[in-house]
Scaffold this active site. Sequence first.
Site, PDB file in Angstrom:
ATOM      1  N   GLU A   1       0.818  -1.221   0.000  1.00  0.00           N
ATOM      2  CA  GLU A   1       0.000   0.000   0.000  1.00  0.00           C
ATOM      3  C   GLU A   1       0.848   1.266   0.000  1.00  0.00           C
ATOM      4  O   GLU A   1       0.623   2.183   0.800  1.00  0.00           O
ATOM      5  CB  GLU A   1      -0.987  -0.035   1.174  1.00  0.00           C
ATOM      6  CG  GLU A   1      -1.889  -1.272   1.118  1.00  0.00           C
ATOM      7  CD  GLU A   1      -2.846  -1.406   2.293  1.00  0.00           C
ATOM      8  OE1 GLU A   1      -2.760  -0.607   3.229  1.00  0.00           O
ATOM      9  OE2 GLU A   1      -3.675  -2.338   2.265  1.00  0.00           O
TER      10      GLU A   1
ATOM     11  N   ASN B   1       2.462  -4.729  -3.378  1.00  0.00           N
ATOM     12  CA  ASN B   1       1.066  -5.121  -3.166  1.00  0.00           C
ATOM     13  C   ASN B   1       0.209  -3.897  -2.863  1.00  0.00           C
ATOM     14  O   ASN B   1       0.622  -3.023  -2.095  1.00  0.00           O
ATOM     15  CB  ASN B   1       1.021  -6.090  -1.966  1.00  0.00           C
ATOM     16  CG  ASN B   1      -0.304  -6.802  -1.817  1.00  0.00           C
ATOM     17  OD1 ASN B   1      -0.862  -7.304  -2.788  1.00  0.00           O
ATOM     18  ND2 ASN B   1      -0.819  -6.849  -0.592  1.00  0.00           N
TER      19      ASN B   1
ATOM     20  N   ASP C   1     -11.710 -10.816  -1.563  1.00  0.00           N
ATOM     21  CA  ASP C   1     -13.011 -11.136  -0.984  1.00  0.00           C
ATOM     22  C   ASP C   1     -14.044 -10.255  -1.668  1.00  0.00           C
ATOM     23  O   ASP C   1     -13.709  -9.216  -2.212  1.00  0.00           O
ATOM     24  CB  ASP C   1     -13.057 -11.015   0.550  1.00  0.00           C
ATOM     25  CG  ASP C   1     -12.344  -9.812   1.118  1.00  0.00           C
ATOM     26  OD1 ASP C   1     -12.288  -8.775   0.425  1.00  0.00           O
ATOM     27  OD2 ASP C   1     -11.861  -9.885   2.264  1.00  0.00           O
TER      28      ASP C   1
END
Length: 630
Positions: A321, A364, A430
């Site tokens: 991030e 990531n 998700d």
Amino acid sequence: MRRVLAGLLVTSVAAGLLTHGPAALAAETPVTVVSSTFEDDTLQGWTSRGGETTAVSSAVAHGGARSLLVSGRTQSWEGPVLALLDDVEKGVRYNLSVWVRLAGGEEPARLRMSVERHADGVTSYEGVAGDTLVTADGWVNLTGGYTLTSDADFLTTYVESSSPAASFHLDDFVLSYTPLPPIQTDIPALRDVVPFRHFGVAAEPALLYGEHGRLLDRHFSSITPGSQLKWDATEPAEGAFRFTDADTLVDWAKARGKAIRGHTLVWHQQTPDWVFKDSSGADMTPTAENKALLLQRIETHIRAVVGRYRDDITAWDVVNEVVDEAQPDGLRRSKWFEIAGLDYIRTAFRVAHEVAPNAKLVINDYNTNVPAKRDQLYNLVSQLRAEGVPVDAVGHQMHVNVDWPSAAETEAMITKFLPLGVDQQITEMDVSIYTDSNQSYPSPPAASLLAQAQRYRDLFAVFTRYAHAISSVTFWGLADDSTWLDTFPVTRKDHPLLFDTRLRAKDAFWAVADPSRIGTVLPTATCEIAYETTTQWQSGFLGSVRITNSATAPLDSWTLAWSYANDQRVTQLWNGSFTQDGPVVTVHGAPWNSAIPPGESRSFGFLADWSGANDRPASFVLNGVPCRWV
Ligand SMILES: [Ca+2]
């Protein structure tokens, strides 16, 4: 990635949403291991943690005529404590529930329930129910889940308060568990049917046991330790490395031939404060000296953590991030960046590559399907690789929802990075059933679960088309019984994964395994409940419940159960008979209304007391099967 919370606020009645089949239903009944009512006028094993006084009281009671009263507290940690070591089995998910109320005249205070565990000379404090506002006017339920994941030589649960002096009552403590049915073995093992080299989940030690462990082992070929490799877990104090929990996960995966993703080396969250203190202990300011110290700490940390698992971990989220598309240069203004500029990223990748030259090193991030963010990440990866910084892969977190993103946006996310020749990984997927923070469903609507399956299907179609460029797909959690989305961005039950709260395959599972079967496991609602508060006054209310049999077969008799979230107590009921055990109300039909032909309804009414709040129950279970509420 944010933290995964172990705690899950599910009552025994609500735990069985959307489970079907005789095995699942037979296993719905919670088993009580310990209960404390204080009705025999003894402490029933409860003692004081410190110098406070713990005694049975008849001033107020949640159930019966007595409760436990804790008084004379002078420290916030002082409170009633109960030994659990002889009652708790490793790997079993327990539910702890207790009712609390402040003593008369006390100012409102926040109470919480925790577990204290000693093992190998180390003391751990693990939250069960977080800080909850409690007053002297009514009973409040503290409840949460707990799984013991390693051997312990001391285990207790206790209640404490943010306000050191508050005296409080405690009653109707219950330690229980609801046995899980055996996992399904007549469905495909996902890892055998997907085209990705690694197919994984984020794992916590609690997932390695029993049916959870069997489900994880059967369907997945990779794990990502959810929080055990983050800086605050591995190096909480400078040079004091701790690998016990990470080792548990790594050893489990190695013994089963599974790949392990390392998450994460450098992030702006879950990093201890000491990392950003200068040599005098003050907060770092952007000086050359502090930059050198910070880069040295990164190097020392990565050499220790990556070095320990050099032969075991095949991919590392080296930085997490770091992109902020709102900045002109696209770089997040973290402490790392403010003190070290882009060099913190360069150093992290260089050192990780030196220590583990065969591991895939990943940058990531989330929202990489948003064009502005995607393009800033692309620019950063391009620049770093042009400089020779060993960035091997781009990690797309993929925390998405039932409405977003589209397949086209996701395809654009993948194709953007193809010209760079980097590997791509889906790292934290998700699909939330919620699309905004105001939604909260007592049970997941069938339409949401169908939309979720269709979203999984469409996104996996994209991943499959580009499987040559995607080495790994990982979900952020195993099943809907435990997901970080239950408390993010707000507290509400979410259902974002492929398996439901009872570990049964959802339509989302079939979206990945065989999309032609989407819809085949949609729940056929066999009952509908209309629950109404007809009239409400200061301390009581009048309620009515209508049950509709929406199945095709007649019901010969019925038993309806629900669980109150607040301190409601049913006192009278007509057209049926009732019992109430803690928050759980169970109603049997009266002889004249116990049969319900298909399509017809039966009603009953009741009178109840309430205090504090009077929310409608979150779920209803008719003859052991969850009902749809209307
Ligand atoms: Ca009692």
